[in-house]
Motif scaffolding. Structure first.
Motif, PDB file in Angstrom:
ATOM      1  N   UNK A   1       0.869  -1.154   0.067  1.00 46.15           N
ATOM      2  CA  UNK A   1      -0.024  -0.035   0.035  1.00 46.15           C
ATOM      3  C   UNK A   1       0.881   1.386  -0.024  1.00 46.15           C
ATOM      4  N   UNK A   2       1.374   1.482  -1.211  1.00 52.84           N
ATOM      5  CA  UNK A   2       2.196   2.824  -1.449  1.00 52.84           C
ATOM      6  C   UNK A   2       2.143   3.499  -2.690  1.00 52.84           C
ATOM      7  N   UNK A   3       2.702   4.734  -2.543  1.00 53.49           N
ATOM      8  CA  UNK A   3       2.511   5.458  -4.024  1.00 53.49           C
ATOM      9  C   UNK A   3       3.903   5.417  -4.615  1.00 53.49           C
ATOM     10  N   UNK A   4       4.000   5.669  -5.924  1.00 55.97           N
ATOM     11  CA  UNK A   4       5.255   5.833  -6.793  1.00 55.97           C
ATOM     12  C   UNK A   4       5.657   7.476  -6.599  1.00 55.97           C
ATOM     13  N   UNK A   5       7.097   7.622  -6.670  1.00 52.93           N
ATOM     14  CA  UNK A   5       7.319   8.998  -6.527  1.00 52.93           C
ATOM     15  C   UNK A   5       7.060   9.701  -7.669  1.00 52.93           C
ATOM     16  N   UNK A   6       6.518  10.909  -7.712  1.00 55.15           N
ATOM     17  CA  UNK A   6       5.963  11.672  -8.785  1.00 55.15           C
ATOM     18  C   UNK A   6       7.117  11.987  -9.636  1.00 55.15           C
ATOM     19  N   UNK A   7       6.799  12.318 -10.838  1.00 52.16           N
ATOM     20  CA  UNK A   7       7.667  13.122 -11.734  1.00 52.16           C
ATOM     21  C   UNK A   7       7.266  14.456 -11.880  1.00 52.16           C
ATOM     22  N   UNK A   8       8.147  15.359 -11.798  1.00 51.37           N
ATOM     23  CA  UNK A   8       9.516  15.597 -11.437  1.00 51.37           C
ATOM     24  C   UNK A   8       9.770  14.816  -9.944  1.00 51.37           C
ATOM     25  N   UNK A   9      11.007  14.196  -9.861  1.00 48.32           N
ATOM     26  CA  UNK A   9      11.265  13.767  -8.760  1.00 48.32           C
ATOM     27  C   UNK A   9      11.611  14.927  -7.590  1.00 48.32           C
ATOM     28  N   UNK A  10      11.113  14.749  -6.347  1.00 44.21           N
ATOM     29  CA  UNK A  10      11.518  15.910  -5.316  1.00 44.21           C
ATOM     30  C   UNK A  10      12.340  15.518  -4.209  1.00 44.21           C
ATOM     31  N   UNK A  11      12.751  16.333  -3.493  1.00 38.43           N
ATOM     32  CA  UNK A  11      13.866  16.039  -2.386  1.00 38.43           C
ATOM     33  C   UNK A  11      13.504  15.071  -1.671  1.00 38.43           C
ATOM     34  N   UNK A  12      12.207  15.120  -1.178  1.00 34.82           N
ATOM     35  CA  UNK A  12      11.969  14.125   0.152  1.00 34.82           C
ATOM     36  C   UNK A  12      11.931  12.745  -0.456  1.00 34.82           C
ATOM     37  N   UNK A  13      11.457  12.475  -1.786  1.00 30.11           N
ATOM     38  CA  UNK A  13      11.552  11.207  -2.234  1.00 30.11           C
ATOM     39  C   UNK A  13      13.019  10.664  -2.705  1.00 30.11           C
ATOM     40  N   UNK A  14      13.589  11.605  -2.907  1.00 29.40           N
ATOM     41  CA  UNK A  14      15.235  11.134  -3.193  1.00 29.40           C
ATOM     42  C   UNK A  14      15.827  10.801  -2.094  1.00 29.40           C
ATOM     43  N   UNK A  15      15.653  11.453  -0.904  1.00 26.27           N
ATOM     44  CA  UNK A  15      16.067  11.106   0.434  1.00 26.27           C
ATOM     45  C   UNK A  15      15.609   9.683   0.881  1.00 26.27           C
ATOM     46  N   UNK A  16      14.485   9.502   0.728  1.00 27.55           N
ATOM     47  CA  UNK A  16      13.790   8.205   1.056  1.00 27.55           C
ATOM     48  C   UNK A  16      14.399   7.171   0.415  1.00 27.55           C
ATOM     49  N   UNK A  17      14.416   7.147  -0.874  1.00 33.37           N
ATOM     50  CA  UNK A  17      14.605   6.153  -1.991  1.00 33.37           C
ATOM     51  C   UNK A  17      16.064   5.770  -2.029  1.00 33.37           C
ATOM     52  N   UNK A  18      17.036   6.829  -1.919  1.00 36.43           N
ATOM     53  CA  UNK A  18      18.408   6.524  -2.019  1.00 36.43           C
ATOM     54  C   UNK A  18      18.963   6.083  -0.685  1.00 36.43           C
ATOM     55  N   UNK A  19      18.218   6.835   0.573  1.00 38.33           N
ATOM     56  CA  UNK A  19      18.670   6.106   1.693  1.00 38.33           C
ATOM     57  C   UNK A  19      18.475   4.838   1.995  1.00 38.33           C
ATOM     58  N   UNK A  20      17.151   4.237   1.384  1.00 35.93           N
ATOM     59  CA  UNK A  20      16.797   2.958   1.483  1.00 35.93           C
ATOM     60  C   UNK A  20      17.684   2.097   0.591  1.00 35.93           C
ATOM     61  N   UNK A  21      18.018   2.727  -0.851  1.00 34.13           N
ATOM     62  CA  UNK A  21      18.944   1.949  -1.641  1.00 34.13           C
ATOM     63  C   UNK A  21      20.296   1.639  -0.958  1.00 34.13           C
ATOM     64  N   UNK A  22      21.002   2.496  -0.183  1.00 34.11           N
ATOM     65  CA  UNK A  22      22.137   2.280   0.347  1.00 34.11           C
ATOM     66  C   UNK A  22      21.926   1.204   1.454  1.00 34.11           C
ATOM     67  N   UNK A  23      20.926   1.177   2.281  1.00 36.24           N
ATOM     68  CA  UNK A  23      20.565  -0.047   3.172  1.00 36.24           C
ATOM     69  C   UNK A  23      20.293  -1.397   2.362  1.00 36.24           C
ATOM     70  N   UNK A  24      19.744  -1.149   1.331  1.00 38.79           N
ATOM     71  CA  UNK A  24      19.363  -2.658   0.526  1.00 38.79           C
ATOM     72  C   UNK A  24      20.790  -3.321  -0.136  1.00 38.79           C
ATOM     73  N   UNK A  25      21.627  -2.220  -0.466  1.00 39.83           N
ATOM     74  CA  UNK A  25      22.776  -2.642  -1.401  1.00 39.83           C
ATOM     75  C   UNK A  25      23.705  -3.174  -0.105  1.00 39.83           C
ATOM     76  N   UNK A  26      23.769  -2.548   1.159  1.00 44.78           N
ATOM     77  CA  UNK A  26      24.521  -3.388   2.174  1.00 44.78           C
ATOM     78  C   UNK A  26      24.048  -4.775   2.436  1.00 44.78           C
ATOM     79  N   UNK A  27      22.555  -4.909   2.541  1.00 43.26           N
ATOM     80  CA  UNK A  27      22.150  -6.279   2.986  1.00 43.26           C
ATOM     81  C   UNK A  27      22.379  -7.340   1.607  1.00 43.26           C
ATOM     82  N   UNK A  28      22.521  -6.634   0.353  1.00 44.55           N
ATOM     83  CA  UNK A  28      22.761  -7.578  -0.654  1.00 44.55           C
ATOM     84  C   UNK A  28      24.182  -7.690  -1.165  1.00 44.55           C
ATOM     85  N   UNK A  29      25.021  -7.300  -0.207  1.00 41.10           N
ATOM     86  CA  UNK A  29      26.613  -7.510  -0.561  1.00 41.10           C
ATOM     87  C   UNK A  29      27.256  -8.307   0.521  1.00 41.10           C
TER      88      UNK A  29
END
Length: 339
Positions: free
Chosen positions: A138-166
């Motif tokens: 139950x979530x939303x897609x980041x809108x286009x254009x991307x905004x700061x809040x979503x960039x922070x959330x997604x790239x912060x989560x991506x750093x954590x996910x990449x650590x878990x998958x390395x």
């Protein structure tokens, strides 16, 4: 799970994110959106399998338009109140799409249970039709254009996910450096340069033609990477959980690659976020040579430029327009990065 990073990754420009995901009619040409078969048009045997797996009949099926598979992708609700997400495709819709969905099934089976991934409920494959039944996030897609809040959330989560998958939890995953599909675009175009090729690309075509092979060497690594992160392959819940979906192109590669790939969608969206500054300070790309990042962007841009000139594949009428729009935006970015 709170996936917000401890410090801001994005710039301070931009506006607050929308409360809900944009509708299909609100999508712009910068978003990946195809034409999908409705859930009710699935073969009876596949719909029967879905209902057996979910334990009761489906009473609601809301189609989702993100991505390019011609098969159904729908959020389901059963008579018993259970929710799920299903995606399916058969060879008659597009001869290559079942192979792509089978690759996603293999990746989802190999991935561990993590808060950044949807739970897998069941899979179906009769040799023609293949289907994947997942948690309905139950979530939303980041809108286009991307905004700061979503960039922070997604790239912060991506750093954590990449650590878990390395290192990669899927030792038999395809190796990204073996993926020749993204590396040969400029080389192909250089054999007979089109008259209407972008003037900057034409002037630098000899160098660009070598970028693909250089990029293949640079993306080698020990992480499991998604390789296709765009706004339509993400969901953000009200609680701030970021979920990465559509793992068909998962591969073993360098941990910084997914951050760079995400930035392609940021650039294409027309964001006001300073993407170059973001790459310079993000934990996964900050220590990577900027020229290596640019070389990867060049290779992907070449692939998109070359493919956008091909006839539309069966069942995918919007794909070439999306590729052309994306390639044009990335070429403008490359001109700035190359000075």
């Amino acid at each position: 799970m709170n996936s917000r990073p401890p410090t801001s990754i994005a710039s301070t420009s931009g506006t607050p994110a929308a409360a809900t995901a944009p509708s299909a009619t609100a999508r712009t040409g910068t978003r990946a959106a195809g034409v999908r078969l409705p859930y009710d048009a699935l073969p009876h045997v596949v719909r029967g399998w879905v209902e057996r797996e979910l334990g009761s009949s489906v009473v609601s099926a809301v189609s989702q338009s993100g991505g390019f598979s011609p098969g159904p992708a729908a959020r389901l609700v059963t008579a018993g109140g259970r929710r799920a997400f299903v995606k399916a495709v058969g060879s008659a819709l597009n001869p290559d799409s079942p192979r792509i969905l089978r690759a996603e099934v293999a990746a989802m089976r190999a991935l561990p249970e993590l808060p950044w991934l949807p739970r897998v409920y069941a899979t179906y494959d009769d040799g023609d039709w293949i289907a994947l039944l997942l948690e309905d996030v139950d979530g939303r897609e980041p809108p286009h254009p991307w905004v700061d809040e979503d960039v922070d959330l997604v790239l912060g989560a991506l750093a954590e996910l990449t650590s878990a998958l390395t290192p990669t939890p899927w030792p038999d995953a395809p190796r990204l450096e073996d993926n020749s599909t993204f590396s040969g675009g400029w080389a192909t175009l250089s054999k007979a340069p089109p008259d209407d090729l972008d003037p900057w690309a034409l002037a630098h075509l000899d160098r660009l033609a070598t970028s693909g092979e250089r990029a293949r060497l640079l993306v080698s690594g020990e992480s499991l990477v998604h390789w296709d992160i765009r706004a339509d392959n993400l969901l953000i819940t009200d609680a701030g959980r970021v979920v990465f979906v559509d793992w068909a192109w998962a591969a073993k590669g360098a941990g910084w690659v997914d951050t760079a790939i995400t930035c392609l969608d940021l650039v294409t969206s027309g964001t006001t976020v300073d993407v170059d500054a973001l790459l310079a300070r993000h934990p996964l790309t900050g220590d990577v040579d900027p020229d290596d990042v640019t070389t990867l962007v060049e290779a992907v841009t070449g692939m998109l430029t070359e493919r956008s000139r091909q006839p539309a594949p069966p069942g995918l009428p919007t794909l070439r327009t999306y590729q052309r729009t994306t390639a044009d935006a990335l070429l403008a970015w490359l001109r700035r990065r190359r000075g």
